[in-house]
Design a protein around this motif. Structure first.
Motif, PDB file in Angstrom:
ATOM      1  N   LEU A 140      34.937  45.883  33.301  1.00  0.00           N
ATOM      2  CA  LEU A 140      34.171  44.633  33.280  1.00  0.00           C
ATOM      3  C   LEU A 140      34.004  44.071  34.689  1.00  0.00           C
ATOM      4  O   LEU A 140      32.920  43.615  35.064  1.00  0.00           O
ATOM      5  CB  LEU A 140      34.868  43.608  32.381  1.00  0.00           C
ATOM      6  N   LEU A 141      35.071  44.134  35.479  1.00  0.00           N
ATOM      7  CA  LEU A 141      35.004  43.646  36.854  1.00  0.00           C
ATOM      8  C   LEU A 141      33.997  44.452  37.667  1.00  0.00           C
ATOM      9  O   LEU A 141      33.201  43.890  38.424  1.00  0.00           O
ATOM     10  CB  LEU A 141      36.390  43.732  37.499  1.00  0.00           C
ATOM     11  N   PHE A 142      34.017  45.772  37.486  1.00  0.00           N
ATOM     12  CA  PHE A 142      33.082  46.625  38.229  1.00  0.00           C
ATOM     13  C   PHE A 142      31.647  46.312  37.849  1.00  0.00           C
ATOM     14  O   PHE A 142      30.748  46.281  38.702  1.00  0.00           O
ATOM     15  CB  PHE A 142      33.372  48.104  37.951  1.00  0.00           C
ATOM     16  N   LEU A 143      31.424  46.054  36.565  1.00  0.00           N
ATOM     17  CA  LEU A 143      30.066  45.752  36.109  1.00  0.00           C
ATOM     18  C   LEU A 143      29.595  44.381  36.580  1.00  0.00           C
ATOM     19  O   LEU A 143      28.398  44.182  36.812  1.00  0.00           O
ATOM     20  CB  LEU A 143      29.983  45.841  34.584  1.00  0.00           C
ATOM     21  N   ILE A 144      30.536  43.439  36.699  1.00  0.00           N
ATOM     22  CA  ILE A 144      30.165  42.123  37.236  1.00  0.00           C
ATOM     23  C   ILE A 144      29.656  42.284  38.666  1.00  0.00           C
ATOM     24  O   ILE A 144      28.607  41.751  39.040  1.00  0.00           O
ATOM     25  CB  ILE A 144      31.370  41.156  37.192  1.00  0.00           C
ATOM     26  N   ILE A 145      30.398  43.049  39.463  1.00  0.00           N
ATOM     27  CA  ILE A 145      29.989  43.312  40.850  1.00  0.00           C
ATOM     28  C   ILE A 145      28.636  44.015  40.872  1.00  0.00           C
ATOM     29  O   ILE A 145      27.718  43.636  41.614  1.00  0.00           O
ATOM     30  CB  ILE A 145      31.044  44.177  41.563  1.00  0.00           C
ATOM     31  N   SER A 146      28.504  45.048  40.027  1.00  0.00           N
ATOM     32  CA  SER A 146      27.271  45.829  39.973  1.00  0.00           C
ATOM     33  C   SER A 146      26.086  44.990  39.514  1.00  0.00           C
ATOM     34  O   SER A 146      24.990  45.069  40.081  1.00  0.00           O
ATOM     35  CB  SER A 146      27.469  47.025  39.035  1.00  0.00           C
TER      36      SER A 146
END
Length: 458
Positions: free
Chosen positions: A176-182
């Motif tokens: 989820l954190l990676f997708l927020i950044i992405s």
């Protein structure tokens, strides 16, 4: 005081072999649901920007471009699913040595596949689009978009492989954190390239690949620091023959499932394309709406796969059988609830994407045809992931083959040529119902009976 803090510190890794089944499944699924919502949000924003600054033709070009990319991703995604299942099994059995071998092999395999496929995809783009009957007014934009996105295939494959490894470990929250950044990166770059620099679909494609590479690199750094016992590295270092064999044994049938689905999507998209760019744009917008109502499907399905793998590896067969009964019911209920909301508010939501009357009309038609039957697909998908999680991948292959080639494609073509081509997505709804009924027969299969026998023997 420090001991209390340590005890209360939330764990990112979830052990599915102990505790309340639905509580753990929901805890595992919630970050995936949030990730799916986030993905839907940024694709919606992407479509909103394209629709408002470029027009319906550009929406149609992007809408029809997802299938060719899926052609090259589908088998690899199946391999990634195989990796995730093996990781969950070794996590359940606490076998760190075998886990490390699978992880290292998956890294080498990703590089070995992604780079050649990127080159092949760029070369074959026109051939695939011709096969899909892409209209002339959409052709140039579709070619540009797809070729740029293929340049980001390594980042796409790398991130998806890493996400599968993390799910197998029981860690669904970090993605989820990676997708927020992405997603934030994608939206900002969309605004800059499309709305600001007026780069049309090329700007949207560049924004997509930059954000995907960023998500991949973030996941690499995270796994190396958080799970050093996995032996994860950025560059490939080794490939274990036995681990590769296990990955392919489980992953290839899953990849085959994905590939037959993707070919089916292309055939469905070719039928949609035959109805003109207005219908193409409407179907693309409808896909965004239906994506929101189906967030529980992939979330609970992935949770089920990890739950099944961990408990199968831990030989917790009684727990496995209990979860196999209750998880599909919960996921279906959530999908029905979201579907009702999307059905009621479909028209105002569609009008946010496009003001074209023809596109609005057809988007609304597609939503009304498919959304009422998405819960059937949810039950189907959850049960098939239960089968995949215990290694019974042949069952899901047979069901998918029948659902797609014996039901969806024939019924869609019959609707298109004997009734009205604008109702072709009815074939999808019919296949959902058939697939759900076929998946329920898994509970009478030899694989499921074997689980019961193993439970009785414990």
């Amino acid at each position: 005081m420090s001991e209390e803090v340590i005890k209360k510190k939330p764990k990112t890794k979830i052990d599915m072999t102990k505790g309340s089944i639905m509580q753990l499944v929901i805890l595992f699924a919630l970050p995936i649901i949030a990730s799916n919502v986030l993905q839907q949000f940024y694709t919606i924003v992407d479509t909103l920007i394209i629709g408002n600054y470029c027009g319906a033709t550009s929406i149609a070009a992007i809408g029809t471009s997802s299938q060719p990319i899926e052609v090259f991703m589908c088998v690899f995604m199946g391999i990634g699913g195989g990796v995730s299942i093996l990781v969950s099994m070794y996590t359940g059995s606490r076998d760190d040595v075998a886990l490390g071998k699978v992880v290292k092999t998956s890294i080498s395999f990703t590089y070995m596949v992604a780079i050649p496929l990127s080159i092949l995809g760029i070369i074959l783009t026109p051939v695939i689009l011709r096969f899909m009957n892409v209209p002339d007014d959409t052709w140039d934009l579709a070619v540009i978009y797809i070729r740029i996105v293929f340049l980001g295939l390594l980042g796409n494959m790398g991130y998806n492989m890493n996400a599968g490894i993390l799910r197998g470990l029981g860690d669904s929250s970090s993605t989820l954190l990676f997708l927020i950044i992405s997603s934030i990166t994608n939206i900002v770059l969309d605004i800059a390239f499309v709305a600001g620099l007026r780069m049309d679909v090329a700007g949207a494609a560049i924004a997509t690949i930059i954000s995907m590479y960023l998500a991949w690199l973030a996941s690499v750094i995270y796994i190396i620091k958080k799970y050093p016992q996995s032996g994860f590295t950025f560059l490939p270092k080794s490939m274990d023959k036995k681990s590769l064999g296990d990955i392919l044994r489980i992953g290839l049938p899953l990849g085959f499932n994905n590939s037959i689905y993707t070919v089916g999507h292309i055939l469905m998209q070719s039928l949609i394309n035959m109805q003109g760019s207005g219908f193409m744009a409407g179907a693309s917008v409808a896909g965004k709406i239906m994506g929101v109502s189906s967030v529980a499907i992939s979330s609970f399905s992935q949770a089920m796969s990890t739950f099944a793998g961990q408990n199968y590896g831990a030989k917790a067969y009684d727990r496995l059988r209990k979860g196999g009964r209750i998880v599909p019911m919960y996921s279906a209920f959530i999908t029905i609830t979201l579907g009702v909301i999307m059905y009621i508010f479909a028209e105002p939501l569609i009008m946010c994407f496009t003001k074209d009357p023809e596109a609005i009309k057809y988007a609304l038609l597609c939503v009304h045809i498919q959304v009422p039957f998405q819960w059937c697909f949810c039950v189907l998908n959850t049960i098939l992931n239960l089968a995949n999680g215990i290694g019974a991948v042949k069952y899901s292959t047979v069901v998918n083959l029948l659902m797609l080639w014996a039901v969806r494609i024939p019924s869609a073509y019959l609707i298109a040529f004997l009734f009205d081509g604008h109702y072709v997505t009815g074939g999808v709804s019919i296949s959902f119902v058939f697939g759900m009924l076929a998946s329920l027969l898994f509970y009478r299969s030899k694989s499921w009976k074997k689980i019961k026998e193993l439970e009785m023997a414990m």
